[in-house]
Design an enzyme around this catalytic site. Structure first.
Site, PDB file in Angstrom:
ATOM      1  N   ARG A 262     -18.426  18.654   0.229  1.00 17.24           N
ATOM      2  CA  ARG A 262     -18.046  19.147   1.555  1.00 17.24           C
ATOM      3  C   ARG A 262     -17.778  20.641   1.475  1.00 17.24           C
ATOM      4  NH1 ARG A 262     -13.908  14.366   3.705  1.00 17.24           N
ATOM      5  NH2 ARG A 262     -15.398  12.654   3.463  1.00 17.24           N
ATOM      6  N   ARG A 277      -7.977  19.701  -2.183  1.00 16.95           N
ATOM      7  CA  ARG A 277      -9.100  19.865  -1.263  1.00 16.95           C
ATOM      8  C   ARG A 277     -10.201  20.633  -1.993  1.00 16.95           C
ATOM      9  NH1 ARG A 277      -9.005  19.117   4.161  1.00 16.95           N
ATOM     10  NH2 ARG A 277      -6.732  19.199   4.207  1.00 16.95           N
ATOM     11  N   GLU A 349      -2.590  12.268   3.180  1.00 18.38           N
ATOM     12  CA  GLU A 349      -3.691  11.318   3.372  1.00 18.38           C
ATOM     13  C   GLU A 349      -4.435  11.056   2.071  1.00 18.38           C
ATOM     14  OE1 GLU A 349      -8.210  11.253   4.984  1.00 18.38           O
ATOM     15  OE2 GLU A 349      -6.877  12.765   5.850  1.00 18.38           O
ATOM     16  N   SER A 352      -8.843   7.042   4.821  1.00 15.87           N
ATOM     17  CA  SER A 352      -9.021   6.771   6.249  1.00 15.87           C
ATOM     18  C   SER A 352      -9.934   5.567   6.371  1.00 15.87           C
ATOM     19  CB  SER A 352      -9.650   7.969   6.969  1.00 15.87           C
ATOM     20  OG  SER A 352      -8.699   8.967   7.228  1.00 15.87           O
ATOM     21  N   ARG A 391      -7.479  12.498  -5.258  1.00 10.11           N
ATOM     22  CA  ARG A 391      -6.146  12.460  -4.650  1.00 10.11           C
ATOM     23  C   ARG A 391      -5.285  11.366  -5.281  1.00 10.11           C
ATOM     24  NH1 ARG A 391      -5.962  14.521   1.600  1.00 10.11           N
ATOM     25  NH2 ARG A 391      -7.202  16.412   1.247  1.00 10.11           N
TER      26      ARG A 391
END
Length: 430
Positions: A262, A277, A349, A352, A391
């Protein structure tokens, strides 16, 4: 993508659902293009009928020697042929314009999704585990003595630039163990089918799951035209692209461990410290393909699969329902799992889990044939992280940190580490 018939039938409801996402009404623009397209199709059909009728009369006029009528009819046929071609081309252009517009409109939230502007309006539905009480000030993952030697951002920056990391030694092995543990749990306990997929995909696959056309800047494209997957959701969901499944074969449940890529174009300046990130990261992704009637129950099931991983690792977390202002583009309802990070003193987070209804299926033309007969219907698609591996590594390191700089590792990982149970302050796995 949205069903134009639904918008025609109830434009007010469509606009009201968009308003819940903070968007302006769009039905009038959509229906104007649709009406123009349908008018041109109707005119083309009428011209085609006139052309066909005149064509049948041309021969008769010629046979009876009526040259004037013959020429009139022949001219009429030619004119109608041109009119048909022009109207069909215009209708095709309208059809493309309508499709391009519909492709940029996000999915509509289910009625039970809480309304809100952003993540501050998300609603917590449960918590598991109590955050550990430290008798010292806990550090963030990249500050821990146990991992500093095995988490190298400087070398990564030399190799690739910012937001990359080189893992080595004990830290690299723990990350590999986490991915293996997640896969094994999802396959043996949760009944998912382990799948290995490419990380380079055709452009139409990115359209199918909704990453394109609106979010192209968030992903990477090669010179040859392939896209690097931002998540295995793209490949796993597109397994059913342009297919018709038998209802008896549903649900289909997949899990894959892949590298993900990403650009993080929309998050410049956020989480720049550590490896929270990154441009390249690992994720264990779950995807389910179901009938419409089963999709909400499947959503709860998938959420439970992700929660189970955190519970086995002993990581405190909370589960929230995302508000309308925080939902992803393709979701109609989303559960976020947020893991406790003592170094940041907050929940972040880590997964999801979204149900997308038939939104992606319409883009992919993915359907199923009902057991009782009838024409094929669109499937429902769901996706969720089970979990983001990097994560999870961060959470394991921060929650297991000790005052002497070492890290105690979760018991479920010990078999994957050859019986080793911790990382010493010097970075050795023992």
């Amino acid at each position: 993508m949205h069903d134009i018939r639904t918008i025609r039938d109830n434009p007010a409801a469509f606009d009201a659902a968009l308003a819940r996402r903070g968007l302006s009404p769009m039905s009038s623009d959509i229906l104007a293009i649709d009406e123009e397209r349908r008018t041109r199709i109707r005119v083309a059909e009428e011209a085609q009928a006139a052309q066909n009728a005149a064509s049948k009369q041309v021969g008769a006029a010629k046979a009876r020697g009526d040259d004037a009528e013959f020429e009139r009819l022949r001219t009429l046929v030619a004119a109608k042929k041109t009119e048909v071609a022009d109207m069909q081309a215009a209708a095709a252009a309208d059809d493309l314009r309508l499709r391009d517009l519909l492709l940029t409109i996000p999915n509509l939230p289910l009625p039970e999704v809480p309304e809100g502007k952003d993540e501050s309006d998300n609603v917590e539905i449960r918590r598991w585990g109590e955050p550990r009480q430290f008798n010292f000030a806990p550090k963030e993952h990249y500050q821990l003595p146990a991992v500093q030697g095995g988490m190298d951002f400087e070398t990564a920056a030399k190799l690739s630039g910012a937001r990359f990391v080189v893992l080595s030694g004990a830290v690299a092995r723990v990350q590999r163990a986490l991915a293996q543990f997640m896969l094994d749990t999802h396959v043996t306990e949760n009944g998912l089918t382990e799948t290995w997929t490419p990380v380079l995909v055709r452009e139409e696959m990115m359209f199918g799951t909704g990453q394109l056309p609106k979010f192209g800047e968030d992903s990477y494209q090669t010179r040859e035209g392939w896209w690097l997957v931002p998540t295995a959701e793209v490949t796993l969901t597109n397994i059913v692209n342009d297919t018709i499944s038998a209802e008896a074969d549903l649900p289909r449940r997949f899990v894959a461990h892949t590298q993900c890529f990403r650009s993080e174009a929309g998050s410049a300046g956020r989480d720049t410290a550590g490896m929270l990130r990154q441009h390249q990261f690992e994720k264990v992704e779950m995807v389910s393909i179901t009938t419409p009637e089963a999709s909400l129950a499947e959503h709860d099931r998938m959420t439970g699969c992700a929660e189970g991983i955190l519970e086995k690792l002993g990581l405190p977390y909370r589960t929230v329902v995302l508000s309308t202002g925080d939902m992803g583009f393709g979701a109609t309802k989303t559960h976020d799992l947020e893991v406790w990070l003592p170094g940041q003193d907050t929940y972040r987070e880590i997964s999801s889990v979204s149900v997308c209804g038939d939104f992606q299926a319409r883009r992919m033309n993915a359907r199923y044939r009902p057991e009782g007969g009838g024409k094929p219907e669109f499937v429902h698609t769901l996706n969720g992280s089970g979990l983001a591996v990097g994560r999870t590594l961060i959470a394991v390191l921060e929650n297991g940190q000790q005052e002497d700089g070492s890290v105690e590792l979760p018991a479920v990982l010990h078999p994957y580490l050859g019986g080793r149970t911790r990382i010493t302050a010097e970075g050795a796995l023992v």
